[in-house]
Design a protein around this motif. Structure first.
Motif, mmCIF file in Angstrom:
data_model
loop_
_atom_site.group_PDB
_atom_site.id
_atom_site.type_symbol
_atom_site.label_atom_id
_atom_site.label_comp_id
_atom_site.label_asym_id
_atom_site.label_seq_id
_atom_site.Cartn_x
_atom_site.Cartn_y
_atom_site.Cartn_z
ATOM 1 N N ARG A 80 -29.774 0.295 18.915
ATOM 2 C CA ARG A 80 -29.542 0.794 20.267
ATOM 3 C C ARG A 80 -30.842 1.012 21.018
ATOM 4 O O ARG A 80 -30.968 0.695 22.186
ATOM 5 N N VAL A 81 -31.826 1.602 20.291
ATOM 6 C CA VAL A 81 -33.095 1.874 20.952
ATOM 7 C C VAL A 81 -33.781 0.566 21.320
ATOM 8 O O VAL A 81 -34.333 0.421 22.413
ATOM 9 N N ARG A 97 -36.314 -2.407 29.401
ATOM 10 C CA ARG A 97 -37.323 -1.790 30.247
ATOM 11 C C ARG A 97 -38.604 -2.614 30.199
ATOM 12 O O ARG A 97 -39.336 -2.718 31.174
ATOM 13 N N PHE A 98 -38.868 -3.167 29.053
ATOM 14 C CA PHE A 98 -40.121 -3.840 28.835
ATOM 15 C C PHE A 98 -40.228 -5.161 29.596
ATOM 16 O O PHE A 98 -41.252 -5.501 30.164
ATOM 17 N N GLY A 131 -32.321 -1.013 24.524
ATOM 18 C CA GLY A 131 -32.753 -0.352 25.746
ATOM 19 C C GLY A 131 -34.220 -0.610 26.040
ATOM 20 O O GLY A 131 -34.615 -0.881 27.171
ATOM 21 N N LEU A 132 -35.029 -0.539 24.977
ATOM 22 C CA LEU A 132 -36.467 -0.662 25.166
ATOM 23 C C LEU A 132 -36.849 -2.041 25.674
ATOM 24 O O LEU A 132 -37.713 -2.181 26.546
ATOM 25 N N VAL A 189 -45.297 -0.240 20.945
ATOM 26 C CA VAL A 189 -44.592 0.698 20.085
ATOM 27 C C VAL A 189 -45.511 1.273 19.017
ATOM 28 O O VAL A 189 -45.503 2.467 18.755
#
Lengths: 150, 180
Positions: free
Chosen positions: A42-43, A50-51, A46-47, A76
């Motif tokens: 999930r992370v 945005r990236f 989303g990440l 990261v």
């Protein structure tokens, strides 16, 4: 920056907390790893959104893998992947010789059996990122000697 | 500089988003595992406590601040230095008791809830940021200051601002005499 320390601590706490709960409850170890991996998924989804908001479209799979190795990993984990190998048939091996989440644990072979727990989240992170870029994948991790991992 | 400053700020923002997103995934997983809100809150508090007892070392190493001589100095230190260092916000501090051991931090902007719109209906009493309470409590305990930290107001539950209350308890040395 200081955010890194926060994330490292949160991550190790997450792993410890989930396994502690499993010991007291009914779940076995396998489920914990799955939970961690799905959280990472999930992370990662989303990440990566945005990236890559402003970056150009990727030409092919190799381009995406290079992006993951350089920009994504740098943001990261504050460093790049040390080695990327491929067989040009869909299998890629990313090697990190000083994996951030393992450096604080040990150097060498001590505690090797606990290392996979700490890699599950990152595997999910990569799988989530790739899935949102349109690639279905299976991500596994291998640690032969800390803090290097593949 | 060969790298444009805009990109560096963006990367900084993204690594903070990593933390926020991970925290969100953690809360979601805990909600799946535990049915009652109190259990989730307690679990978050416990995790925050373990993080806090380690974070204080990192904080002291990075900031090299001198010893705080009073509770209000400690509260100011938490708000102005620690929060700024780790979350990038500076809550305002207010002392809410005559005895000088109750303070509240008022956060008008909470980065942890950046991607949260509202709490689901069946989780109305979930303290989403309970980790923060645990962290503050753990960190204070490692510098020998026992405290109770709770959420007094929470924007996610409909209040105007998010307010964290810190109540400094009697020093542990006093309690030791009572036990013997």
């Amino acid at each position: 920056m200081a955010d890194e320390a926060l994330f490292l601590l949160l991550h190790s706490e997450m792993v410890a907390g989930l396994y502690r709960a499993a010991e007291q409850g009914e779940g076995e170890n396998g489920r914990c790893t799955t939970k961690l991996e799905s959280m990472g998924f999930r992370v990662g989804q989303g990440l990566i959104e945005r990236f890559t908001k402003d970056t150009a479209r990727f030409k092919d799979e190799l381009d995406i893998m290079k992006f993951i190795c350089k920009d994504f990993w740098t943001t990261v984990f504050k460093k790049q992947i040390d080695n990327l190998r491929t067989n040009h048939q869909g299998i890629y091996v990313l090697q990190d010789n000083k994996f951030r989440l393992l450096t604080q644990m040990s150097v060498g072979k001590q505690y090797l059996e606990h290392a996979p727990k700490y890699l599950a989240f990152t595997c999910g992170l990569i799988r989530g990122g790739l899935s949102n870029l349109g690639i279905k994948s299976i991500v596994t991790a291998e640690v032969s000697s800390m803090p290097a991992c593949k | 500089m060969s790298r444009s400053p805009g990109r560096k700020q963006e990367n900084h923002k993204i690594s903070r988003e990593l933390f926020v997103l991970t925290y969100g995934a953690l809360v979601a997983q805990l909600c799946k595992d535990y049915e009652k809100d109190e259990d989730v809150n307690a679990c978050l508090d416990r995790m925050g406590y373990s993080i806090g007892i380690r974070l204080i070392d990192d904080f002291l190493a990075r900031s090299a601040v001198k010893k705080c001589r009073s509770y209000s100095e400690t509260a100011d230190m938490i708000a102005q230095v620690a929060f700024k260092m780790y979350l990038g916000i500076t809550p305002s501090v207010s002392c809410s008791s005559a005895t000088g051991n109750e303070f509240s931090l008022i956060l008008d902007k909470n980065p942890l809830v950046e991607f949260v719109e509202e709490l689901p209906a069946e989780r109305a009493s979930l303290c989403y940021c309970n980790l923060l309470c645990g962290v503050i409590r753990g960190a204070l305990e490692m510098v020998h200051l026992a405290a109770e930290v709770t959420f007094l107001q929470d924007r996610l539950k409909g209040d105007a601002v998010t307010e964290i209350g810190i109540t400094f308890l009697r020093k542990p040395e006093d309690r030791k005499h009572r036990r013997n």
